[in-house]
Design a protein around this motif. Structure first.
Motif, short mmCIF file in Angstrom:
data_model
loop_
_atom_site.label_atom_id
_atom_site.label_comp_id
_atom_site.label_asym_id
_atom_site.label_seq_id
_atom_site.Cartn_x
_atom_site.Cartn_y
_atom_site.Cartn_z
N LYS A 85 0.82 -1.23 0.00
CA LYS A 85 0.00 0.00 0.00
C LYS A 85 0.85 1.27 0.00
O LYS A 85 0.38 2.34 -0.33
N HIS A 216 2.83 -4.09 14.43
CA HIS A 216 3.25 -2.92 13.64
C HIS A 216 3.14 -1.73 14.60
O HIS A 216 2.04 -1.36 15.00
N THR A 219 3.66 4.44 12.46
CA THR A 219 4.27 4.83 11.20
C THR A 219 5.11 6.08 11.38
O THR A 219 4.79 6.94 12.21
N GLY A 257 7.11 1.14 9.55
CA GLY A 257 7.09 2.39 10.30
C GLY A 257 8.42 3.12 10.36
O GLY A 257 8.50 4.23 10.90
N GLU A 305 8.19 -5.32 7.61
CA GLU A 305 7.30 -4.86 6.53
C GLU A 305 7.55 -3.38 6.25
O GLU A 305 6.64 -2.55 6.37
N GLY A 307 7.84 0.13 4.53
CA GLY A 307 7.18 0.79 3.40
C GLY A 307 7.99 2.00 3.02
O GLY A 307 8.86 1.97 2.15
N ARG A 308 7.75 3.08 3.78
CA ARG A 308 8.35 4.38 3.38
C ARG A 308 9.88 4.32 3.31
O ARG A 308 10.47 4.92 2.43
N TYR A 402 3.37 6.64 -0.30
CA TYR A 402 1.97 7.04 -0.08
C TYR A 402 1.45 8.12 -1.03
O TYR A 402 0.28 8.47 -0.94
C1 PLP Z 1 0.72 -3.63 8.87
C2 PLP Z 1 1.59 -2.62 8.23
N1 PLP Z 1 2.82 -2.99 7.85
C3 PLP Z 1 3.66 -2.11 7.24
C4 PLP Z 1 3.28 -0.80 7.00
C5 PLP Z 1 4.27 0.15 6.35
O1 PLP Z 1 4.49 1.25 7.15
P1 PLP Z 1 5.63 2.32 6.77
O2 PLP Z 1 5.38 2.78 5.38
O3 PLP Z 1 5.46 3.41 7.76
O4 PLP Z 1 6.94 1.60 6.89
C6 PLP Z 1 2.00 -0.38 7.40
C7 PLP Z 1 1.57 1.02 7.20
O5 PLP Z 1 0.86 1.63 7.95
C8 PLP Z 1 1.14 -1.32 8.03
O6 PLP Z 1 -0.11 -0.97 8.43
#
Ligand code: PLP
Length: 462
Positions: A85, A216, A219, A257, A305, A307-308, A402
């Motif tokens: 996402k 998690h 973030t 996060g 996991e 993301g950013r 995002y």
């Molecule tokens: C379950 C889960 N994993 C991973 C992420 C990725 O977070 P980030 O982009 O802050 O690393 C999120 C984002 O909110 C999440 O809800």
């Protein structure tokens, strides 16, 4: 008698900038930038238009390698589930996959996107507060890691597993009191034994098996110590479940996060000064695991996991100054062709913006606004840049996380998204045209009349 002024209650007046505001981030002159991933910024605009969203393939891969390298150095059995996402442009997910990532998804759409890109179900982590029955069945059938979010989902999963007539593994997402405000929309609470109780229910079910725990923390968390505290508690619970419930923890998943160099509004320090390195995060997350390693029945796999931290710094938006204006208070405003519809993170970050031309060292103060006919379309409330004029190009950096997945078509179409690499530049998403927005619409029959009869919507229906 002395003349006394009649009493009047004191008035509070705000000082310009406010006493607690951060000194301007841009006291330093932002370095002009003429190339992205080795490609000339002006050429990119000539070929793909303005604004244009540019992904630097090599930068993204380098960041992935640094992150996985840092974690594997201290816990070799670590896998990254790339947070789909965060940027579900297929090219991003496919690049991460080429580097070895699993997919981390929170909906059937994201699950199918990963499958379409060749990621097998048993290399997908399925999280999220709401998963449909059909999506859960598919995930179980294909061997995905499924982390449960609450009691109702557990109840549904018991019914699904019994209906499938085979044992399936699940994980429990936890929440715990670590920071304020608490990240408590998700998961089973740790402190009141809600998570323990859910694990006991799973242990009693003939067709369910508890394989792991998921957490998690939140973030954009610049402090690695928070991860250390979270992991310590996850490890304690995991060991207790192994002792008391005859479970074996195949994995522990500490979510994402991890912060980037972007700067949140109203923070005292710029992001680059406060966010931690992948190595510091890795040390904090893996230390509690290493300390407890001999107490586990097996050796749990570690999932993270991110993301950013993987994708934010690999993307930029090139934008053009379309007008320079003076606002009511005298401040100058530069009107850009990139607005919050394609840069929603401007609502919470002070994005770094660099000129393309070198216009010398004299700086002026600007508000950067977007092209939408909305007062809230502000890209930077305040920034110091060398004097700007119409048609100047600017580069807004660190926009990989995002912004595409939360972008909207609003007033203006979304522009071209391109990926720049050593061998050239590929369009990875075509610029939208009017048809894109209207293609799902239909004109109801009572509105079809002499004026509307030739509309594309009518032709579509008949
Ligand atoms: C379950 C889960 N994993 C991973 C992420 C990725 O977070 P980030 O982009 O802050 O690393 C999120 C984002 O909110 C999440 O809800």
């Amino acid at each position: 008698m002395t003349d006394r002024k009649p009493y009047s209650s004191p008035e509070l007046q705000s000082l310009p900038g406010g006493p607690l505001s951060r000194p301007p981030l841009d006291c330093r002159r932002p370095e002009p930038i003429s190339k992205i991933a080795g490609h000339d910024v002006r050429d990119l605009v000539e070929r793909f238009g303005s604004p244009v969203y540019v992904i630097d393939d090599e930068k993204m891969r380098a960041q992935y390698r640094r992150m996985i390298g840092a974690f594997r150095a201290s816990w070799p059995d670590t896998f990254i589930g790339t947070s789909v996402k965060t940027n579900y442009l297929s090219c991003m997910v496919a690049t991460m996959r080429e580097e070895g990532a699993w997919g981390e998804v929170v909906s059937g759409f994201e699950y199918r996107l990963c499958r379409d890109l060749g990621i097998p179900g048993n290399e997908i982590i399925f999280n999220g507060p709401w998963k449909t029955d059909d999506d859960i069945r598919t995930a179980f059938a294909e061997g995905a890691v499924v982390n449960l979010d609450g009691d109702d989902e557990l109840e549904r999963v018991i019914a699904i597993a019994n209906d499938m007539g085979k044992e399936v593994g699940v994980g429990l997402r936890l929440n715990m009191q670590l920071n304020y405000p608490p990240w408590d929309k998700f998961g089973f609470k740790l402190e009141n034994d809600h998570a323990l109780e859910a694990a006991r229910i799973i242990a009693r079910e003939p067709n369910l098996r508890l394989d792991g725990l998921h957490m998690h923390v939140g973030t954009y968390l610049p402090d690695p110590a928070l991860y250390g505290r979270a992991m310590s508690q996850v490890v304690s619970l995991a060991l207790r479940l192994e002792r008391e419930l005859d479970a074996e923890m195949k994995y522990l998943d500490l979510g994402g996060g991890y912060a980037t160099r972007n700067t949140l509004h109203d923070t005292m320090l710029p992001g680059e000064a406060q966010s931690a390195t992948p190595e510091a995060y890795a040390e904090a997350v893996t230390r509690p695991l290493r300390q407890a390693v001999s107490q586990f029945k097996g050796s749990p796999r570690l999932f993270i996991e991110p993301g950013r931290i993987l994708v934010d710094e690999s993307a930029s938006i090139i934008t053009t100054v379309r007008a320079v204006k003076h606002m009511a208070g005298g401040q100058k405003a530069a009107l850009l062709d990139a607005g919050v519809h394609i840069l929603p993170t401007a609502y919470w970050y002070d994005h770094e913006i660099r000129p393309v031309e070198d216009r010398g060292a004299t700086m002026e103060n600007y508000r950067m606004v977007g092209p939408l006919c909305m007062q809230i379309d502000v890209i930077r409330k305040e920034i110091n840049l060398p004097a700007l004029s119409r048609d100047d190009l600017l580069v807004i950096e660190n926009v990989g996380a995002y912004n595409f997945s939360q972008s909207i078509q609003f007033i203006y179409m979304r522009p071209a998204y391109v990926m720049a690499h050593a061998n050239g530049v590929d369009v990875v998403r075509l610029p939208e045209e009017d048809d894109y927005v209207r293609s799902q619409e239909r004109l109801p029959s009572h509105l079809i009349n002499d004026e509307t009869r030739n509309s594309v919507l009518v032709r579509d229906v008949t």
